[in-house]
Design an enzyme around this catalytic site. Structure first.
Site, short mmCIF file in Angstrom:
data_model
loop_
_atom_site.label_atom_id
_atom_site.label_comp_id
_atom_site.label_asym_id
_atom_site.label_seq_id
_atom_site.Cartn_x
_atom_site.Cartn_y
_atom_site.Cartn_z
N GLU A 274 30.61 51.77 39.19
CA GLU A 274 29.66 52.12 40.24
C GLU A 274 29.07 53.51 40.01
O GLU A 274 29.19 54.42 40.82
CB GLU A 274 30.33 52.01 41.61
N GLU B 43 35.49 42.39 40.14
CA GLU B 43 36.08 42.50 41.46
C GLU B 43 35.64 41.29 42.27
O GLU B 43 34.46 40.95 42.30
CB GLU B 43 35.62 43.78 42.19
#
Length: 952
Positions: A414, A484
């Protein structure tokens, strides 16, 4: 005139630091001397970076009045300041590379003597394996450098500064630095020296850096070994009769390494001055036919994201805690770990090599907070920061490159996109072509070798599996993983089995990694476990830090037990009618020779006979139909079933003989439904109505007792204490049913009595259950009948109005004055919900009421047992038609809903029991998708029955 000091400019310097030696391969030990500097250190914490001068680093400084802390450790977990939790927001103004003047700074001192046997010749280095977030180091008053990169090793040459006695190692650690902008991971901000500090003797001719290349040819069965070393030497592997010079290749027949059979060969690298033990695993990783293949075989990740965590020590983990994690993973059928979002302690990777886990090794890089300004000024797209990014990539790769368990290098997490990430990918590809590069944020796969996503819902995953997802040509030719998915926050995640079905259906889908391994609760004397906001943080993200498959004390959650069942490596299916069991080997590499199989036969949930089952040593992907023995004596009129289990046949490194790896259940004879002939009629008396063994309030028709057992407040119940996944995440645009339920008022339903009717054979109570201020409602009829000994309740529910949301639950709730022991026949031993119930085993179970509770760090709906045929509690026996969900607790749903920590729950004198006809699914909408439509509890007409009697 400027008064800003320049002595601390390094804190805001975007460079990785100065003075540190080039990164190199990490190894646990060699024959060279080493001195651990872990233990008790002196600590002084200042509120700002320039509050104190550097005199503490000088020899002779008196730090006798300083505090003592343990290293490895975090000073904020040892009574000095407080931890801070944010998911992605920076807890300081975003003005890179600047950080606040109010910057907690910990001055650390360690005085040490060299051991008497410490060699007088050669050099020495001091190694820091992890310091958050920026450190400046002195030895015996000499400034030897400073560094950033919290979860990465840094070594400094100090041989020329050492003396036999009274060495003073001084380390100034700043909580915030320019490096903090690169470390915005979803976790607690915890400053300190949290990994090992070690002094290493470096003899003349000692090993510097080395790279073990150990490939495997799956066609010939041969491995090729070459060890490149900065210092010439020899490599020996006795089991393979290898004795070659460094840099020289040798090819021999070997057993390959994989996560299922992690064969390691002990070897040694010997140079003039040092002998370094090697643990060599032969394996080859390629991208071929659009798939990630290891040793010629496409693999399926059954993985988890793992932050390093201990509820008292934070990220300062010892070896046994790391080993406990790996053993729990292996015992729950996991085969892969993503080291979110930084390289772990290097000893953890040794354990992955030893026990067998595929690893995505992730760089210590996240700049998530820049999303708040649409990624403007993001360091990964700013050339000034590129040297720091490359330094982090190099320190990860060089440290960890000799671990066979690592299949991917991950650029970080991220951090948006940018030139710095491209530079990292290019450097890694150039340095190590034997592994693939991962980064989730690169959706076009410009820099990566895999298409990786987070929290893609089931429908999108299926489209990707069918190669109908579009994207660039390069992306369409790459495998897909969910780095994820299935957010394990609170009660959940739901939908795991549905994801796994897709992963196994489409070759392109190579599995995924649950978010995440452990709840990051911090042990707290008043709260039990603390989470975000419990330390007075100005900005925080609450209990979003508690989203693991294990609780902070490492107890497996129901989510982990469910995941074990979903990903079990042997599929066991059966047909009770013809007595055949079908066994399928779902391993990627291993056959079934390490497993033993056993059968058992249950009558009404109790095993009456059992034995071993002969199953061939099937190869991966093979299936065999195996005949079960003849069923035991006829049990006509009883529910019967087979259970077949696959067990470890012998002790292994990670589990004892008899450990259950996989299991299957299948019915033989169905359950006879309970029936009550309505032979008794209701009788109105003084203030009450009697019907068989029961007494009711004459005015309201409310049940008061059954067989002398007092019953309180029995009525329809649709509310549950919302789960984290019910409530969803604020940023989500999908429907968040927990929010809608409260807006509709389902947590404050009102019950209107319409009629109490007595007939010859029944007591009928008509009601309407509805929320204030709304026109929707549930017309609810309770019909009571009895045969004199037993009492039957039939509940009929008809929705009225325009119901646009599903119900949280649908059933009845009542209170019992005295109840503790619970027995039931149904699903167990743990909780289950509609989209998380594969692990629920049908049998006879027993517990206490307290034992039924699941201790989620933030209290919420929990503890339901599925498929219950009958339950006994508080002197009552309850049978269901159809099977029901059973819950019992010593507090009301409203009290559970209001609690923010487990310590808020005070047991009352009443045990509240829920008998549910239905429950809404769980999903994982605390960050991922909600429950699939088939798990929604629709507001539609329903009828269900319960039979009450006194317990046997």
């Amino acid at each position: 005139m400027s008064f800003r000091t320049t002595a601390v400019d390094y804190v805001e310097d975007v460079s990785p630091g100065s003075g540190a030696l080039p990164p190199r391969a990490w190894y646990a030990a060699s024959d060279a001397k080493a001195l651990s500097l872990n233990g008790s250190w002196r600590l002084r914490v200042s509120a700002t970076i320039d509050a104190e001068d550097d005199s503490f680093a000088e020899e002779g400084y008196d730090a006798g009045d300083w505090a003592e802390v343990q290293v490895p450790g975090h000073w904020v977990l040892q009574g000095h300041g407080s931890p801070i939790y944010t998911n992605h927001l920076y807890p300081f103004p975003v003005d890179p590379p600047h950080v606040p003047t109010e910057n907690p700074t910990g001055d650390h001192l360690r005085v040490f003597d060299l051991p008497e046997a410490w060699p007088a010749d050669g050099g020495a280095v001091v190694r820091f394996d992890g310091v958050e977030s920026c450190a400046r180091v002195w030895l015996n008053g000499t400034d030897i450098g400073e560094f950033k990169g919290s979860r990465l090793p840094h070594e400094f040459a100090v041989g020329h500064l050492l003396k036999p006695k009274g060495n003073v190692l001084a380390v100034r650690v700043h909580q915030w630095s320019a490096g903090s902008y690169l470390e915005d991971q979803d976790q607690w901000w915890l400053p300190g020296i949290f990994r090992d500090v070690t002094l290493l003797h470096r003899p003349a001719g000692s090993v510097l850096d080395f790279f073990v290349h150990a490939g495997y040819d799956h066609v010939t069965g041969e491995g090729t070994l070459r060890v490149d070393s900065d210092v010439d030497g020899r490599v020996t592997v006795p089991a393979l009769d290898i004795d070659v010079a460094t840099g020289e290749s040798v090819t021999v027949a070997v057993e390959p390494w994989n996560a299922e059979t992690p064969r390691l060969y002990d070897g040694e690298l010997v140079t003039e001055g040092e002998r370094v033990p090697l643990r060599i695993g032969f394996r080859t990783i390629v991208l071929e036919d659009g798939l990630l293949k290891v040793n010629g075989k496409a693999i399926l990740f059954k993985g988890v994201n793992r932050h390093e965590w201990h509820p008292e020590k934070g990220r300062a983990l010892d070896l046994e805690t790391m080993r406990e994690d790996v053993l729990l993973m292996k015992r729950h059928n996991l085969n892969a770990v993503r080291t979110s979002h930084y390289p772990p302690h290097p000893a953890f990777l040794d354990l992955c090599d030893e026990y067998g886990l595929w690893v995505i090794d992730e760089c210590d890089l996240e700049t998530h907070g820049f999303t708040e300004q649409d990624w403007r000024d993001n360091p990964v797209d700013d050339d000034r920061w590129t040297p720091a990014l490359l330094d982090r990539a190099a320190r990860m790769v060089e440290r960890d490159k000799n671990h066979p368990s690592i299949v991917f290098w991950s650029l970080g997490n991220e951090a948006g996109t940018g030139r710095g990430l491209t530079a990292m990918a290019e450097w890694i590809h150039g340095r190590d072509s034997s592994r693939l590069v991962h980064y989730e944020g690169d959706w076009n796969c410009r820099d990566t070798d895999v298409y990786s996503r987070m929290y893609a819902n089931h429908a999108e995953v299926e489209q990707i599996g069918k190669e109908l997802d579009g994207g660039t040509h390069k992306r369409r030719e790459l495998p897909f993983i969910q780095c994820e998915y299935a957010h394990a926050m609170g009660n959940g995640p739901g939908g795991l089995a549905d994801y796994q079905e897709l992963f196994e259906k489409h070759d392109r889908l190579q599995g995924g990694f649950i978010w995440e391994w452990i709840d990051h609760g911090i042990t707290h004397p008043e709260l039990g476990y603390a989470y975000g906001g419990d330390f007075g943080e100005e900005l925080h993200d609450g209990n979003f830090v508690c989203d693991g498959l294990i609780f902070p004390d490492r107890t497996p959650s129901p989510g982990l037990v469910e995941y074990k069942k979903v990903i079990e490596p042997v599929r066991i299916e059966g047909d009770g009618a013809d007595g055949t069991v079908r066994v399928t080997n779902k391993y990627d590499f291993a056959d079934l020779s390490a497993l033993a199989f056993e059968w058992s036969y249950q009558v009404e949930g109790e095993t009456v006979e059992s034995g071993s089952l002969s199953v061939p040593a099937l190869k991966p992907g093979e299936t065999a139909d195996v005949k079960l023995p003849e069923p035991p004596a006829d049990h006509r009129g009883a529910e019967t079933q087979w259970t077949v289990r696959a067990l470890l046949a012998q002790d292994t490194s990670w589990g004892p003989a008899g450990h259950v790896v996989a299991w299957g259940q299948f019915p033989v004879a169905a359950r006879p439904l309970p029936s009550v002939a309505p032979t008794e009629g209701p009788v109105r008396g003084e203030g009450q109505i009697t019907l068989g063994p029961a007494a009711f309030d004459a005015r309201t028709g409310a049940l008061r007792s059954v067989g002398g057992v007092p019953v309180e407040g029995m009525r329809l119940d649709v509310w549950r204490a919302t789960t984290d996944n019910d409530d969803g995440a604020e940023w989500q645009t999908d429907t968040r049913y927990g929010v809608l339920w409260r807006a509709l008022g389902l947590h404050r339903m009102q019950h209107r009595l319409d009629a109490v009717e007595l007939s010859d054979d029944a007591l009928t109570v008509r009601t309407r259950v509805s929320p204030a201020a709304r026109e929707v409602g549930l017309a609810t009829v309770y019909r009571w009948t009895s045969d004199g000994d037993r009492l039957k309740l039939t509940v009929s529910v008809a929705p009225e109005g325009d119901w646009t949301v599903p119900l949280p639950r649908l059933g009845i709730r009542f209170g019992l004055a005295e109840a503790d022991a619970v027995r039931w026949f149904g699903g167990g031993p743990g909780e289950a919900y509609p989209d998380s119930r594969l692990a629920s085993t049908v049998g006879r179970w027993q517990s206490t009421v307290d034992g039924l509770q699941t201790p989620y760090v933030r209290p919420q709906e929990n503890g339901a047992r599925a498929d219950v045929r009958w339950a006994e509690i508080g002197g009552l026996r309850i049978e269901g038609d159809p099977e029901f969900w059973f819950t019992a607790r010593r507090w009301t749903t409203e009290q559970l809903d209001a609690a923010t920590h487990l310590t808020d729950l005070t047991p009352g004198e009443t045990v509240w029991v829920n008998l549910d006809h239905g429950q809404h699914g769980l999903g994982s909408q605390s960050c991922g998708p909600g429950p699939l439509p088939q798990y929604h509890l629709k507001a539609e007409p329903a009828q269900f029955s319960f039979v009450f009697s006194t317990a046997r």
